[in-house]
Scaffold this motif. Structure first.
Motif, PDB file in Angstrom:
ATOM      1  N   PHE A 191     -21.081  50.091  37.670  1.00 26.42           N
ATOM      2  CA  PHE A 191     -22.125  50.834  38.374  1.00 26.42           C
ATOM      3  C   PHE A 191     -22.124  52.295  37.929  1.00 26.42           C
ATOM      4  O   PHE A 191     -23.178  52.887  37.651  1.00 26.42           O
ATOM      5  CB  PHE A 191     -21.865  50.730  39.878  1.00 26.42           C
ATOM      6  CG  PHE A 191     -23.057  51.000  40.767  1.00 26.42           C
ATOM      7  CD1 PHE A 191     -24.243  51.548  40.273  1.00 26.42           C
ATOM      8  CD2 PHE A 191     -22.983  50.684  42.111  1.00 26.42           C
ATOM      9  CE1 PHE A 191     -25.331  51.779  41.114  1.00 26.42           C
ATOM     10  CE2 PHE A 191     -24.069  50.911  42.959  1.00 26.42           C
ATOM     11  CZ  PHE A 191     -25.238  51.467  42.459  1.00 26.42           C
ATOM     12  N   GLU A 192     -20.956  52.881  37.797  1.00 27.61           N
ATOM     13  CA  GLU A 192     -20.855  54.271  37.354  1.00 27.61           C
ATOM     14  C   GLU A 192     -21.397  54.445  35.944  1.00 27.61           C
ATOM     15  O   GLU A 192     -22.098  55.423  35.645  1.00 27.61           O
ATOM     16  CB  GLU A 192     -19.404  54.735  37.429  1.00 27.61           C
ATOM     17  CG  GLU A 192     -19.218  56.202  37.086  1.00 27.61           C
ATOM     18  CD  GLU A 192     -17.768  56.652  37.224  1.00 27.61           C
ATOM     19  OE1 GLU A 192     -17.549  57.870  37.410  1.00 27.61           O
ATOM     20  OE2 GLU A 192     -16.864  55.800  37.134  1.00 27.61           O
ATOM     21  N   ARG A 193     -21.121  53.479  35.050  1.00 25.71           N
ATOM     22  CA  ARG A 193     -21.628  53.563  33.680  1.00 25.71           C
ATOM     23  C   ARG A 193     -23.158  53.507  33.678  1.00 25.71           C
ATOM     24  O   ARG A 193     -23.820  54.276  32.970  1.00 25.71           O
ATOM     25  CB  ARG A 193     -21.056  52.426  32.828  1.00 25.71           C
ATOM     26  CG  ARG A 193     -19.604  52.588  32.434  1.00 25.71           C
ATOM     27  CD  ARG A 193     -19.201  51.622  31.326  1.00 25.71           C
ATOM     28  NE  ARG A 193     -19.299  50.228  31.751  1.00 25.71           N
ATOM     29  CZ  ARG A 193     -18.303  49.561  32.336  1.00 25.71           C
ATOM     30  NH1 ARG A 193     -17.141  50.163  32.573  1.00 25.71           N
ATOM     31  NH2 ARG A 193     -18.450  48.296  32.668  1.00 25.71           N
ATOM     32  N   ASP A 194     -23.730  52.619  34.468  1.00 26.64           N
ATOM     33  CA  ASP A 194     -25.188  52.515  34.526  1.00 26.64           C
ATOM     34  C   ASP A 194     -25.809  53.782  35.105  1.00 26.64           C
ATOM     35  O   ASP A 194     -26.872  54.232  34.641  1.00 26.64           O
ATOM     36  CB  ASP A 194     -25.603  51.315  35.375  1.00 26.64           C
ATOM     37  CG  ASP A 194     -25.409  50.000  34.656  1.00 26.64           C
ATOM     38  OD1 ASP A 194     -25.032  50.021  33.465  1.00 26.64           O
ATOM     39  OD2 ASP A 194     -25.622  48.943  35.289  1.00 26.64           O
ATOM     40  N   ALA A 195     -25.144  54.365  36.090  1.00 19.24           N
ATOM     41  CA  ALA A 195     -25.655  55.597  36.686  1.00 19.24           C
ATOM     42  C   ALA A 195     -25.628  56.746  35.684  1.00 19.24           C
ATOM     43  O   ALA A 195     -26.521  57.605  35.675  1.00 19.24           O
ATOM     44  CB  ALA A 195     -24.845  55.956  37.937  1.00 19.24           C
ATOM     45  N   THR A 232     -32.739  56.857  43.202  1.00 21.58           N
ATOM     46  CA  THR A 232     -32.485  56.643  41.787  1.00 21.58           C
ATOM     47  C   THR A 232     -31.191  55.848  41.636  1.00 21.58           C
ATOM     48  O   THR A 232     -30.436  55.661  42.599  1.00 21.58           O
ATOM     49  CB  THR A 232     -32.339  57.976  41.057  1.00 21.58           C
ATOM     50  OG1 THR A 232     -31.190  58.666  41.604  1.00 21.58           O
ATOM     51  CG2 THR A 232     -33.597  58.838  41.225  1.00 21.58           C
ATOM     52  N   VAL A 233     -30.939  55.384  40.413  1.00 17.90           N
ATOM     53  CA  VAL A 233     -29.679  54.684  40.163  1.00 17.90           C
ATOM     54  C   VAL A 233     -28.500  55.593  40.496  1.00 17.90           C
ATOM     55  O   VAL A 233     -27.524  55.176  41.139  1.00 17.90           O
ATOM     56  CB  VAL A 233     -29.599  54.214  38.697  1.00 17.90           C
ATOM     57  CG1 VAL A 233     -28.246  53.558  38.414  1.00 17.90           C
ATOM     58  CG2 VAL A 233     -30.723  53.243  38.384  1.00 17.90           C
ATOM     59  N   GLN A 234     -28.583  56.868  40.093  1.00 23.54           N
ATOM     60  CA  GLN A 234     -27.496  57.799  40.398  1.00 23.54           C
ATOM     61  C   GLN A 234     -27.358  57.995  41.912  1.00 23.54           C
ATOM     62  O   GLN A 234     -26.250  58.012  42.452  1.00 23.54           O
ATOM     63  CB  GLN A 234     -27.749  59.147  39.721  1.00 23.54           C
ATOM     64  CG  GLN A 234     -26.652  60.193  39.951  1.00 23.54           C
ATOM     65  CD  GLN A 234     -25.329  59.807  39.314  1.00 23.54           C
ATOM     66  OE1 GLN A 234     -25.306  59.291  38.201  1.00 23.54           O
ATOM     67  NE2 GLN A 234     -24.229  60.043  40.020  1.00 23.54           N
ATOM     68  N   GLY A 235     -28.484  58.174  42.597  1.00 23.12           N
ATOM     69  CA  GLY A 235     -28.432  58.369  44.034  1.00 23.12           C
ATOM     70  C   GLY A 235     -27.859  57.168  44.756  1.00 23.12           C
ATOM     71  O   GLY A 235     -27.091  57.315  45.715  1.00 23.12           O
ATOM     72  N   MET A 236     -28.214  55.967  44.313  1.00 24.61           N
ATOM     73  CA  MET A 236     -27.667  54.768  44.932  1.00 24.61           C
ATOM     74  C   MET A 236     -26.174  54.652  44.667  1.00 24.61           C
ATOM     75  O   MET A 236     -25.389  54.286  45.561  1.00 24.61           O
ATOM     76  CB  MET A 236     -28.399  53.531  44.411  1.00 24.61           C
ATOM     77  CG  MET A 236     -27.964  52.234  45.075  1.00 24.61           C
ATOM     78  SD  MET A 236     -28.346  52.186  46.854  1.00 24.61           S
ATOM     79  CE  MET A 236     -30.123  51.901  46.790  1.00 24.61           C
ATOM     80  N   TYR A 237     -25.758  54.978  43.446  1.00 20.49           N
ATOM     81  CA  TYR A 237     -24.332  54.939  43.139  1.00 20.49           C
ATOM     82  C   TYR A 237     -23.552  55.908  44.028  1.00 20.49           C
ATOM     83  O   TYR A 237     -22.500  55.551  44.592  1.00 20.49           O
ATOM     84  CB  TYR A 237     -24.081  55.260  41.669  1.00 20.49           C
ATOM     85  CG  TYR A 237     -22.614  55.459  41.363  1.00 20.49           C
ATOM     86  CD1 TYR A 237     -21.737  54.392  41.369  1.00 20.49           C
ATOM     87  CD2 TYR A 237     -22.112  56.737  41.105  1.00 20.49           C
ATOM     88  CE1 TYR A 237     -20.379  54.582  41.124  1.00 20.49           C
ATOM     89  CE2 TYR A 237     -20.766  56.937  40.853  1.00 20.49           C
ATOM     90  CZ  TYR A 237     -19.897  55.859  40.869  1.00 20.49           C
ATOM     91  OH  TYR A 237     -18.570  56.061  40.630  1.00 20.49           O
ATOM     92  N   GLU A 238     -24.060  57.126  44.186  1.00 11.99           N
ATOM     93  CA  GLU A 238     -23.362  58.120  45.003  1.00 11.99           C
ATOM     94  C   GLU A 238     -23.234  57.654  46.445  1.00 11.99           C
ATOM     95  O   GLU A 238     -22.244  57.955  47.112  1.00 11.99           O
ATOM     96  CB  GLU A 238     -24.100  59.461  44.939  1.00 11.99           C
ATOM     97  CG  GLU A 238     -24.102  60.128  43.579  1.00 11.99           C
ATOM     98  CD  GLU A 238     -22.702  60.498  43.098  1.00 11.99           C
ATOM     99  OE1 GLU A 238     -21.824  60.776  43.953  1.00 11.99           O
ATOM    100  OE2 GLU A 238     -22.485  60.504  41.872  1.00 11.99           O
ATOM    101  N   ARG A 239     -24.227  56.926  46.922  1.00 14.90           N
ATOM    102  CA  ARG A 239     -24.180  56.409  48.288  1.00 14.90           C
ATOM    103  C   ARG A 239     -23.198  55.248  48.407  1.00 14.90           C
ATOM    104  O   ARG A 239     -22.343  55.221  49.297  1.00 14.90           O
ATOM    105  CB  ARG A 239     -25.582  55.960  48.709  1.00 14.90           C
ATOM    106  CG  ARG A 239     -25.699  55.362  50.105  1.00 14.90           C
ATOM    107  CD  ARG A 239     -27.138  54.958  50.352  1.00 14.90           C
ATOM    108  NE  ARG A 239     -27.358  54.281  51.612  1.00 14.90           N
ATOM    109  CZ  ARG A 239     -27.600  54.883  52.772  1.00 14.90           C
ATOM    110  NH1 ARG A 239     -27.625  56.210  52.839  1.00 14.90           N
ATOM    111  NH2 ARG A 239     -27.821  54.183  53.866  1.00 14.90           N
ATOM    112  N   ASP A 285     -13.025  47.360  41.711  1.00 13.65           N
ATOM    113  CA  ASP A 285     -12.765  48.247  40.574  1.00 13.65           C
ATOM    114  C   ASP A 285     -13.732  47.965  39.425  1.00 13.65           C
ATOM    115  O   ASP A 285     -14.322  48.889  38.843  1.00 13.65           O
ATOM    116  CB  ASP A 285     -11.323  48.087  40.086  1.00 13.65           C
ATOM    117  CG  ASP A 285     -10.310  48.673  41.056  1.00 13.65           C
ATOM    118  OD1 ASP A 285     -10.711  49.446  41.955  1.00 13.65           O
ATOM    119  OD2 ASP A 285      -9.111  48.343  40.939  1.00 13.65           O
ATOM    120  N   ARG A 286     -13.895  46.685  39.084  1.00 14.16           N
ATOM    121  CA  ARG A 286     -14.800  46.330  37.984  1.00 14.16           C
ATOM    122  C   ARG A 286     -16.242  46.698  38.331  1.00 14.16           C
ATOM    123  O   ARG A 286     -16.971  47.254  37.496  1.00 14.16           O
ATOM    124  CB  ARG A 286     -14.708  44.830  37.693  1.00 14.16           C
ATOM    125  CG  ARG A 286     -13.428  44.381  37.023  1.00 14.16           C
ATOM    126  CD  ARG A 286     -13.558  42.955  36.497  1.00 14.16           C
ATOM    127  NE  ARG A 286     -13.867  41.995  37.562  1.00 14.16           N
ATOM    128  CZ  ARG A 286     -12.957  41.356  38.285  1.00 14.16           C
ATOM    129  NH1 ARG A 286     -11.664  41.581  38.075  1.00 14.16           N
ATOM    130  NH2 ARG A 286     -13.321  40.499  39.229  1.00 14.16           N
TER     131      ARG A 286
END
Length: 251
Positions: free
Chosen positions: A224-228, A193-200, A218-219
């Motif tokens: 990426f965090e906002r989209d997750a 998922t988007v969240q899972g990819m972000y965490e990785r 940083d940007r």
């Protein structure tokens, strides 16, 4: 050069962890490329934290030598009774001539200082008829990874690191190895998922991030965090992985 004895070795095992199903697929790929007899002696060149090394020992039943230049990575490597980890690099593999049946090269050739010498060393340690599983990207056939969209320079950085397919095949031929005409494209990675990819990805366990400046990082991670947070459960497509088979001729 990427310093795996710095920050990277501390996050690599977690950031590059493989699901059991993915590991099983990769072992099936290796078994389909390896010589048919068993047991086999295997070289895991650029073994890192040993995420494949014990599985190679279980799959092929013989000794496996994990050769890794980073002391920090070797210190975390997964143990197995038939696995030996050795300090070394592709350009000077610390194994005798014709001592291995299979070489496993997983996302490592782009880190070598001298790819031609590295492939010559791989040929040297392979027995006649031995095989090479070369998992790599190709600079002219780069995948569209989801997280590239957050880091404008990431795809360019990766494409510059990885040689194109024709160059890889040419280097193999000069080293005395025979390459397949085309790579296989393997669906080996788990869907995320988007969240899972972000965490990785936020662990920055990919060497790409060592070549990007802090402002871009940083940007990108903020976006990426906002989209997750906005769409955490959206499934991302699985990107196939390129594998090129090389062989040392029998005579």
């Amino acid at each position: 050069m990427v310093d795996y004895d710095g920050r990277l070795h501390q996050v690599y095992a977690t950031g590059q962890a493989l699901a059991a199903d993915s590991l099983s697929i990769w072992m099936d790929v290796a078994a389909g490329i390896a010589p048919a007899e068993r047991p086999l002696t295997v070289l895991d060149l650029g073994s890192g934290t040993g995420r494949f090394t014990p599985a190679l020992a279980e799959t092929f039943g013989g000794p496996v030598y994990g050769v890794e230049p980073s002391a920090g990575m070797r210190a975390q490597a997964a143990e197995h009774p038939r696995v030996t980890y050795l300090e070394g690099a592709a350009e000077a593999i610390p194994l005798p001539d014709e001592s291995c049946d299979l070489a496993w090269l997983f996302l490592t050739i782009h880190h070598w200082t001298d790819p031609l010498q590295g492939l010559r060393e791989v040929r040297r340690v392979l027995r006649p008829g031995g095989s090479v599983v070369l998992r790599t990207q190709f600079g002219d056939r780069m995948p569209e990874l989801h997280w590239y969209k957050y880091f404008p320079n990431a795809r360019r950085v990766d494409a510059a690191m990885y040689p194109p397919l024709a160059e890889v095949r040419s280097l193999a031929a000069r080293a005395g190895l025979v390459a397949e005409e085309e790579p296989q494209w393997i669906d080996a990675y788990e869907a995320r998922t988007v969240q899972g990819m972000y965490e990785r990805v936020k662990l920055r366990a990919f060497s790409t991030f060592e070549h990007l400046d802090e402002d871009e990082l940083d940007r990108g991670f903020a976006e990426f965090e906002r989209d997750a947070a906005t769409d955490p459960e959206r499934q991302l497509p699985v990107v196939p992985a390129g594998v090129l088979t090389l062989r040392r001729p029998s005579s």
